[in-house]
Scaffold this motif. Structure first.
Motif, PDB file in Angstrom:
ATOM      1  N   GLN A  11       0.866  -1.165   0.000  1.00 36.14           N
ATOM      2  CA  GLN A  11       0.000   0.000   0.000  1.00 36.14           C
ATOM      3  C   GLN A  11       0.905   1.218   0.000  1.00 36.14           C
ATOM      4  OE1 GLN A  11      -2.544   0.802   3.530  1.00 36.14           O
ATOM      5  NE2 GLN A  11      -4.225   0.727   2.073  1.00 36.14           N
ATOM      6  N   ASN A  12       0.864   1.988  -1.071  1.00 35.71           N
ATOM      7  CA  ASN A  12       1.748   3.143  -1.218  1.00 35.71           C
ATOM      8  C   ASN A  12       3.214   2.755  -1.016  1.00 35.71           C
ATOM      9  OD1 ASN A  12      -0.468   4.880  -1.635  1.00 35.71           O
ATOM     10  ND2 ASN A  12      -0.756   5.092   0.581  1.00 35.71           N
ATOM     11  N   GLY A  13       3.574   1.598  -1.553  1.00 36.33           N
ATOM     12  CA  GLY A  13       4.947   1.137  -1.456  1.00 36.33           C
ATOM     13  C   GLY A  13       5.312   0.498  -0.139  1.00 36.33           C
ATOM     14  N   HIS A  14       4.365   0.432   0.798  1.00 38.02           N
ATOM     15  CA  HIS A  14       4.610  -0.122   2.140  1.00 38.02           C
ATOM     16  C   HIS A  14       3.973  -1.498   2.241  1.00 38.02           C
ATOM     17  CE1 HIS A  14       5.124  -0.248   6.466  1.00 38.02           C
ATOM     18  NE2 HIS A  14       3.834  -0.475   6.610  1.00 38.02           N
ATOM     19  N   VAL A  15       4.716  -2.463   2.727  1.00 35.35           N
ATOM     20  CA  VAL A  15       4.160  -3.810   2.899  1.00 35.35           C
ATOM     21  C   VAL A  15       3.046  -3.747   3.939  1.00 35.35           C
ATOM     22  CG1 VAL A  15       4.640  -6.178   3.591  1.00 35.35           C
ATOM     23  CG2 VAL A  15       6.347  -4.882   2.311  1.00 35.35           C
ATOM     24  N   THR A  16       1.875  -4.228   3.577  1.00 27.98           N
ATOM     25  CA  THR A  16       0.730  -4.112   4.467  1.00 27.98           C
ATOM     26  C   THR A  16       0.846  -5.077   5.650  1.00 27.98           C
ATOM     27  OG1 THR A  16      -0.545  -5.776   3.274  1.00 27.98           O
ATOM     28  CG2 THR A  16      -0.730  -3.482   2.522  1.00 27.98           C
ATOM     29  N   LEU A  17       0.109  -4.756   6.702  1.00 30.44           N
ATOM     30  CA  LEU A  17       0.084  -5.618   7.870  1.00 30.44           C
ATOM     31  C   LEU A  17      -0.491  -6.991   7.496  1.00 30.44           C
ATOM     32  CD1 LEU A  17       0.593  -5.849  10.907  1.00 30.44           C
ATOM     33  CD2 LEU A  17      -1.739  -5.000  11.292  1.00 30.44           C
ATOM     34  N   ILE A  21       1.332 -10.607   8.117  1.00 25.36           N
ATOM     35  CA  ILE A  21       0.697 -11.706   8.842  1.00 25.36           C
ATOM     36  C   ILE A  21       0.679 -12.970   7.984  1.00 25.36           C
ATOM     37  CG2 ILE A  21      -1.482 -12.531   9.816  1.00 25.36           C
ATOM     38  CD1 ILE A  21      -2.029  -9.608  10.663  1.00 25.36           C
ATOM     39  N   ILE A  22       0.339 -12.816   6.713  1.00 25.00           N
ATOM     40  CA  ILE A  22       0.318 -13.970   5.806  1.00 25.00           C
ATOM     41  C   ILE A  22       1.703 -14.593   5.707  1.00 25.00           C
ATOM     42  CG2 ILE A  22       0.095 -14.610   3.363  1.00 25.00           C
ATOM     43  CD1 ILE A  22      -2.321 -12.728   3.210  1.00 25.00           C
ATOM     44  N   GLU A  23       2.724 -13.785   5.574  1.00 22.19           N
ATOM     45  CA  GLU A  23       4.090 -14.309   5.500  1.00 22.19           C
ATOM     46  C   GLU A  23       4.446 -15.103   6.758  1.00 22.19           C
ATOM     47  OE1 GLU A  23       6.721 -10.987   4.614  1.00 22.19           O
ATOM     48  OE2 GLU A  23       7.000 -11.861   2.637  1.00 22.19           O
ATOM     49  N   ILE A  39      -1.602  -8.459  17.166  1.00 17.62           N
ATOM     50  CA  ILE A  39      -0.902  -7.815  16.053  1.00 17.62           C
ATOM     51  C   ILE A  39      -1.789  -6.737  15.421  1.00 17.62           C
ATOM     52  CG2 ILE A  39       0.067  -8.178  13.759  1.00 17.62           C
ATOM     53  CD1 ILE A  39       0.814 -11.024  14.677  1.00 17.62           C
ATOM     54  N   CYS A  40      -3.047  -7.084  15.166  1.00 13.55           N
ATOM     55  CA  CYS A  40      -3.956  -6.155  14.493  1.00 13.55           C
ATOM     56  C   CYS A  40      -4.188  -4.879  15.289  1.00 13.55           C
ATOM     57  CB  CYS A  40      -5.300  -6.828  14.239  1.00 13.55           C
ATOM     58  SG  CYS A  40      -5.245  -8.125  12.998  1.00 13.55           S
ATOM     59  N   LEU A  41      -4.198  -4.984  16.603  1.00 10.80           N
ATOM     60  CA  LEU A  41      -4.493  -3.818  17.428  1.00 10.80           C
ATOM     61  C   LEU A  41      -3.253  -3.056  17.849  1.00 10.80           C
ATOM     62  CD1 LEU A  41      -7.352  -5.136  19.758  1.00 10.80           C
ATOM     63  CD2 LEU A  41      -7.545  -3.856  17.612  1.00 10.80           C
ATOM     64  N   GLY A 199      -4.759 -19.122  -0.117  1.00  7.88           N
ATOM     65  CA  GLY A 199      -4.380 -18.270  -1.229  1.00  7.88           C
ATOM     66  C   GLY A 199      -3.873 -16.928  -0.722  1.00  7.88           C
ATOM     67  N   ALA A 200      -4.560 -15.856  -1.105  1.00  5.43           N
ATOM     68  CA  ALA A 200      -4.182 -14.516  -0.662  1.00  5.43           C
ATOM     69  C   ALA A 200      -5.059 -14.024   0.480  1.00  5.43           C
ATOM     70  CB  ALA A 200      -4.279 -13.536  -1.834  1.00  5.43           C
ATOM     71  N   ASP A 201      -5.876 -14.934   1.039  1.00  4.91           N
ATOM     72  CA  ASP A 201      -6.818 -14.531   2.079  1.00  4.91           C
ATOM     73  C   ASP A 201      -6.472 -15.141   3.430  1.00  4.91           C
ATOM     74  OD1 ASP A 201      -8.425 -13.078   0.285  1.00  4.91           O
ATOM     75  OD2 ASP A 201      -9.426 -14.931  -0.348  1.00  4.91           O
ATOM     76  N   LEU A 202      -6.818 -14.422   4.482  1.00  5.41           N
ATOM     77  CA  LEU A 202      -6.777 -14.963   5.834  1.00  5.41           C
ATOM     78  C   LEU A 202      -8.098 -15.651   6.117  1.00  5.41           C
ATOM     79  CD1 LEU A 202      -5.181 -11.877   7.620  1.00  5.41           C
ATOM     80  CD2 LEU A 202      -4.082 -14.097   7.265  1.00  5.41           C
ATOM     81  N   VAL A 203      -8.036 -16.809   6.756  1.00 10.29           N
ATOM     82  CA  VAL A 203      -9.242 -17.589   7.050  1.00 10.29           C
ATOM     83  C   VAL A 203      -9.132 -18.162   8.461  1.00 10.29           C
ATOM     84  CG1 VAL A 203      -9.701 -18.197   4.651  1.00 10.29           C
ATOM     85  CG2 VAL A 203      -8.218 -19.662   6.040  1.00 10.29           C
ATOM     86  N   LEU A 204     -10.285 -18.471   9.041  1.00 13.86           N
ATOM     87  CA  LEU A 204     -10.308 -19.175  10.318  1.00 13.86           C
ATOM     88  C   LEU A 204     -10.171 -20.664  10.047  1.00 13.86           C
ATOM     89  CD1 LEU A 204     -13.169 -17.298  12.201  1.00 13.86           C
ATOM     90  CD2 LEU A 204     -10.706 -17.100  12.587  1.00 13.86           C
TER      91      LEU A 204
END
Length: 380
Positions: A11-17, A21-23, A39-41, A199-204
């Motif tokens: 996002q704007n050249g910045h790796v998103t949170l 987390i996915i990594e 992490i999210c908060l 894939g590219a999504d976070l899931v429970l």
């Protein structure tokens, strides 16, 4: 920089949170929900970690102190009462003991999750008892705002406050944000929901229940229908235990939304986990990590049990009843009478001022709104 699914998650050249987390999950495997929530908060890129002041009209949510300074002014009466009781030695053995060193100076008043200072500022202005006030706040933006309220005594962690003290600790709408596990009732007992990747999504994803999660759910999560969801608030329990261990003598005041175990039963079909953003309910907690508040109803039976296990005596009330006991309902009656008098006298400006104050009090005490919050008082 890693690439997943053929594109940079930036996002704007910045790796998103979310990407970070996915990594981490790809490298280490699924994470417990409380780790994801923390992490999210509280990550530097998390909801409370940036330079945005969240608890204000232009932010994401309003708490009671932002509704009216009368909330802080009313709590000042409570603090004065608690400190007055502490100042008197117990008349009989087994009574409430001062246990305060003569080397200590003033009482300490500590607000945890102090936000913008909207509670602490009017409280200190109305307080009659001398105190040394501290503000504990995770948000850098809020800490900057608090410096004008208690300069030099604004810290990011309770660990930075004197390690043992006498006085009062206040936490308004904190426990609902403390990271929690997610347990699901099955015909064979309990399972957990962790956070994984598809894939590219976070899931429970399904996971075995850890012993401490299962024990908490068995004690505080029943009755619960099959496939029902319980937020396991071990972090909040540990926070209460920690605070009370620091109080050599004094009072912990906790105010939050939630209820006792039995009254939470109807909410367990789907659970109470939710997000907020810009004063409205937000998306699913996994959709936009760091961009929303993640919260759930507080189980006050569990919180009261934690306080009692730490040796405290406990009272539990609704916010409207608690504020009424401190004179706010009487003030509401006075405001209504004065508003009518101003109307009869044709003083339109005075009438508008009184109406505004009256609406603030009514909001704080509304039985289906803030008045339905729970207030836990734990005294050591």
């Amino acid at each position: 920089m890693s690439v997943w699914g053929g594109h940079f998650n930036t996002q704007n050249g910045h790796v998103t949170l979310k990407h970070r987390i996915i990594e981490r999950i790809r490298a280490e495997g699924p994470m417990p929900f409380e780790v994801f929530q923390r992490i999210c908060l509280y990550d530097p890129d998390g909801f409370f970690g940036g330079d945005t002041l969240r608890s204000q009209k232009a932010g994401d949510f309003l708490t009671s102190p932002e509704v009216s300074p009368l909330f802080g002014e009313t709590l000042a009466r409570f603090v004065d009462r608690e400190l007055a009781v502490l100042s008197v030695p117990p008349a009989e053995p087994g009574g409430r003991s001062l246990r305060r060193s003569e080397a200590e100076s003033d009482w300490l008043l500590v607000e945890v999750a102090a936000g913008s200072g909207s509670l602490l500022r009017p409280l200190l202005a109305a307080l009659e008892t001398p105190v040394e006030a501290w503000a504990v706040e995770a948000s850098p933006a809020a800490r900057a705002a608090l410096e004008s309220v208690v300069p030099g005594r604004v810290v990011a962690s309770l660990d930075e406050v004197p390690s043992s003290f006498s006085g009062v600790v206040i936490a308004n709408e904190l426990l609902d944000n403390l990271p929690m596990a997610i347990a699901v009732r099955t015909d064979g007992g309990w399972r957990e929901r962790w956070v994984g990747v598809d894939g590219a999504d976070l899931v429970l994803v399904d996971a075995p229940a850890r012993p401490e999660v299962e024990a908490w759910a068995e004690r505080f999560g029943l009755p619960c229908p099959e496939a029902g969801v319980v937020e396991v608030q071990i972090g909040a329990r540990e926070w209460i235990t920690d605070v009370l261990s620091r109080l050599s003598a004094g009072t912990l005041l906790v105010i939050d939304y939630g209820d006792v175990t039995e009254n939470l039963a109807p909410r367990r079909q789907d659970g109470t986990l939710r997000t907020y953003r810009a004063h409205h309910l937000g998306p699913h907690p996994l959709d936009e990590p760091g961009a929303t508040d993640i919260t759930a109803d507080v189980n006050f039976t569990a919180m009261a049990a934690a306080a009692e296990a730490a040796g405290a005596t406990v009272e539990l009330n609704r916010q409207d009843e608690f504020l009424a006991s401190l004179g706010l309902r009487a003030l509401l009656s006075d405001l209504r009478r004065e508003e009518l008098e101003a109307a009869r006298e044709g003083d339109a400006l005075r009438q508008m001022e009184l109406k505004s104050r009256k609406l603030e009090v009514e909001t704080l005490m509304h039985p289906r709104g803030l008045g339905d919050f729970r207030v836990l008082v734990a005294r050591t």
